[in-house]
Design a protein around this motif. Sequence first.
Motif, PDB file in Angstrom:
ATOM      1  N   CYS A 243       0.757  -1.341   0.037  1.00 26.66           N
ATOM      2  CA  CYS A 243      -0.197  -0.122  -0.064  1.00 26.66           C
ATOM      3  C   CYS A 243       0.870   1.288   0.007  1.00 26.66           C
ATOM      4  O   CYS A 243       1.830   1.229   0.780  1.00 26.66           O
ATOM      5  N   ARG A 244       0.440   2.358  -0.623  1.00 28.73           N
ATOM      6  CA  ARG A 244       0.961   3.509  -0.681  1.00 28.73           C
ATOM      7  C   ARG A 244      -0.131   4.734  -1.333  1.00 28.73           C
ATOM      8  O   ARG A 244      -1.005   4.059  -1.672  1.00 28.73           O
ATOM      9  N   PRO A 245       0.182   5.908  -1.164  1.00 28.62           N
ATOM     10  CA  PRO A 245      -0.819   6.714  -1.785  1.00 28.62           C
ATOM     11  C   PRO A 245      -1.354   6.378  -3.096  1.00 28.62           C
ATOM     12  O   PRO A 245      -0.704   6.152  -3.908  1.00 28.62           O
ATOM     13  N   GLY A 246      -2.768   6.230  -3.125  1.00 32.35           N
ATOM     14  CA  GLY A 246      -3.373   5.830  -4.413  1.00 32.35           C
ATOM     15  C   GLY A 246      -3.702   4.434  -4.453  1.00 32.35           C
ATOM     16  O   GLY A 246      -4.502   4.039  -5.565  1.00 32.35           O
ATOM     17  N   THR A 247      -3.262   3.473  -3.457  1.00 32.89           N
ATOM     18  CA  THR A 247      -3.602   2.073  -3.561  1.00 32.89           C
ATOM     19  C   THR A 247      -5.162   2.112  -3.140  1.00 32.89           C
ATOM     20  O   THR A 247      -5.679   2.484  -2.197  1.00 32.89           O
ATOM     21  N   LEU A 248      -5.894   1.395  -3.908  1.00 29.64           N
ATOM     22  CA  LEU A 248      -7.242   1.126  -3.701  1.00 29.64           C
ATOM     23  C   LEU A 248      -7.596  -0.328  -3.641  1.00 29.64           C
ATOM     24  O   LEU A 248      -6.982  -1.322  -4.523  1.00 29.64           O
ATOM     25  N   LEU A 249      -8.053  -0.810  -2.291  1.00 31.35           N
ATOM     26  CA  LEU A 249      -8.399  -2.229  -2.271  1.00 31.35           C
ATOM     27  C   LEU A 249      -9.818  -2.385  -2.156  1.00 31.35           C
ATOM     28  O   LEU A 249     -10.592  -1.511  -1.572  1.00 31.35           O
ATOM     29  N   LEU A 250     -10.368  -3.623  -2.387  1.00 31.82           N
ATOM     30  CA  LEU A 250     -11.820  -4.081  -2.381  1.00 31.82           C
ATOM     31  C   LEU A 250     -11.679  -5.329  -1.734  1.00 31.82           C
ATOM     32  O   LEU A 250     -11.035  -6.568  -2.051  1.00 31.82           O
ATOM     33  N   ALA A 251     -12.598  -5.338  -0.718  1.00 33.81           N
ATOM     34  CA  ALA A 251     -12.897  -6.682  -0.061  1.00 33.81           C
ATOM     35  C   ALA A 251     -14.250  -6.960   0.076  1.00 33.81           C
ATOM     36  O   ALA A 251     -14.981  -5.831   0.214  1.00 33.81           O
ATOM     37  N   ARG A 252     -14.584  -8.015  -0.333  1.00 31.47           N
ATOM     38  CA  ARG A 252     -15.964  -8.484  -0.599  1.00 31.47           C
ATOM     39  C   ARG A 252     -16.476  -9.064   0.686  1.00 31.47           C
ATOM     40  O   ARG A 252     -15.732 -10.026   1.349  1.00 31.47           O
ATOM     41  N   PRO A 253     -17.913  -9.362   0.833  1.00 28.46           N
ATOM     42  CA  PRO A 253     -18.469 -10.298   1.726  1.00 28.46           C
ATOM     43  C   PRO A 253     -17.969 -11.721   1.876  1.00 28.46           C
ATOM     44  O   PRO A 253     -17.731 -12.324   1.133  1.00 28.46           O
ATOM     45  N   GLY A 254     -17.573 -11.935   3.185  1.00 31.20           N
ATOM     46  CA  GLY A 254     -16.970 -13.268   3.447  1.00 31.20           C
ATOM     47  C   GLY A 254     -15.656 -13.364   3.246  1.00 31.20           C
ATOM     48  O   GLY A 254     -14.898 -14.371   3.938  1.00 31.20           O
ATOM     49  N   GLN A 255     -14.895 -12.333   2.700  1.00 32.29           N
ATOM     50  CA  GLN A 255     -13.421 -12.259   2.701  1.00 32.29           C
ATOM     51  C   GLN A 255     -12.624 -11.988   4.094  1.00 32.29           C
ATOM     52  O   GLN A 255     -13.542 -11.360   4.853  1.00 32.29           O
ATOM     53  N   VAL A 256     -11.685 -12.453   4.249  1.00 31.25           N
ATOM     54  CA  VAL A 256     -10.880 -12.111   5.588  1.00 31.25           C
ATOM     55  C   VAL A 256      -9.910 -10.977   5.218  1.00 31.25           C
ATOM     56  O   VAL A 256      -9.069 -11.116   4.323  1.00 31.25           O
ATOM     57  N   ILE A 257      -9.738  -9.938   6.128  1.00 29.95           N
ATOM     58  CA  ILE A 257      -9.057  -8.985   5.898  1.00 29.95           C
ATOM     59  C   ILE A 257      -8.045  -8.653   7.320  1.00 29.95           C
ATOM     60  O   ILE A 257      -8.686  -8.948   8.318  1.00 29.95           O
ATOM     61  N   ARG A 258      -6.832  -8.099   7.131  1.00 29.37           N
ATOM     62  CA  ARG A 258      -6.089  -7.715   8.005  1.00 29.37           C
ATOM     63  C   ARG A 258      -5.492  -6.266   7.977  1.00 29.37           C
ATOM     64  O   ARG A 258      -4.856  -6.138   6.712  1.00 29.37           O
ATOM     65  N   LEU A 259      -6.054  -5.436   8.708  1.00 29.63           N
ATOM     66  CA  LEU A 259      -5.872  -4.100   8.312  1.00 29.63           C
ATOM     67  C   LEU A 259      -4.427  -3.791   8.732  1.00 29.63           C
ATOM     68  O   LEU A 259      -3.806  -4.076   9.675  1.00 29.63           O
ATOM     69  N   GLY A 260      -3.703  -3.177   7.802  1.00 30.20           N
ATOM     70  CA  GLY A 260      -2.478  -2.448   7.843  1.00 30.20           C
ATOM     71  C   GLY A 260      -2.404  -1.492   9.356  1.00 30.20           C
ATOM     72  O   GLY A 260      -3.249  -0.663   9.315  1.00 30.20           O
ATOM     73  N   ASP A 261      -1.310  -1.810  10.048  1.00 30.85           N
ATOM     74  CA  ASP A 261      -1.204  -1.070  11.117  1.00 30.85           C
ATOM     75  C   ASP A 261       0.142  -0.314  11.441  1.00 30.85           C
ATOM     76  O   ASP A 261       0.704  -0.021  12.410  1.00 30.85           O
ATOM     77  N   GLN A 262       0.779  -0.133  10.002  1.00 30.91           N
ATOM     78  CA  GLN A 262       2.073   0.530  10.097  1.00 30.91           C
ATOM     79  C   GLN A 262       1.915   2.066  10.671  1.00 30.91           C
ATOM     80  O   GLN A 262       0.994   2.714   9.971  1.00 30.91           O
TER      81      GLN A 262
END
Length: 273
Positions: free
Chosen positions: A21-40
Amino acid sequence: MLTLVTVGHGSHDVDFESHPCRPGTLLLARPGQVIRLGDQPGLDAVVVYWRDGTVHVDDPYGPSRWQLAGEDEDAVINEVSQLVVDCQRNRSGERAAALLRHQLTVLLLRIALLPTGGDTGPAGTVVPAGTAAPDGTEAPETAGAGTFERLRAEVERSYAQTRRVEDYARRLDCSVRTLTRACLAATGRSAKQVVDDRVALEARRLLAATDLPIADIGRRLGFPEPTNFGRFFQREVGRSPGAFRGGLRRPVAVRVPGQRRPLSVATRWDPVP
């Protein structure tokens, strides 16, 4: 759930795939998917999430990541910025809800038109589009892609009930050989591997995002005996279910559900409610 990174550098996981991820990164997570949010430290983003079924324009097997640039970046940022403003100003009423649904639909349609740039779908598969034959009938590539799409939809409905390719062939009124050819053309994997991949993905999701006992997860996925589930998971993932769960790094992954609220916008890395 959409995440648009605005400041900083780091990573964000969607279904166990780490995305830089960097400025301008776009991410799409859909129902049922598992996400781990960046904590940097210093990583900042706008997060838009909505209830499943609010709009119907997303391809459930489409790309998960885009790196925006130029006019595409400007357009998406403008859409998201206006959505943020209207979410804050218009929080109730039928007209407000209609406005937000319309804006979300426009945003998702704009994203659907973005070039993929080699991104792949959730399972890393790319389905060839195929072409029409001169007489207007389906070319073999298109027919095979259609068979694969039908199988994928049926697997999504039934993976917890059966992993037998013969059962899927019977339900789709075709042969096992036809299904295997279609899967090999679309993914490079056999029909049996496609089915087992989906079961293994769901097992990883449940191990990562829930506290369910491993035996209960196995039963949910059609394994009455925990030992059979353990052998299946070891074969598909390369580790035992317990080792996989114990090796997950923090912060803990969360699963994208159907949201309680039709549409919300948050800043920074707010957890999905």
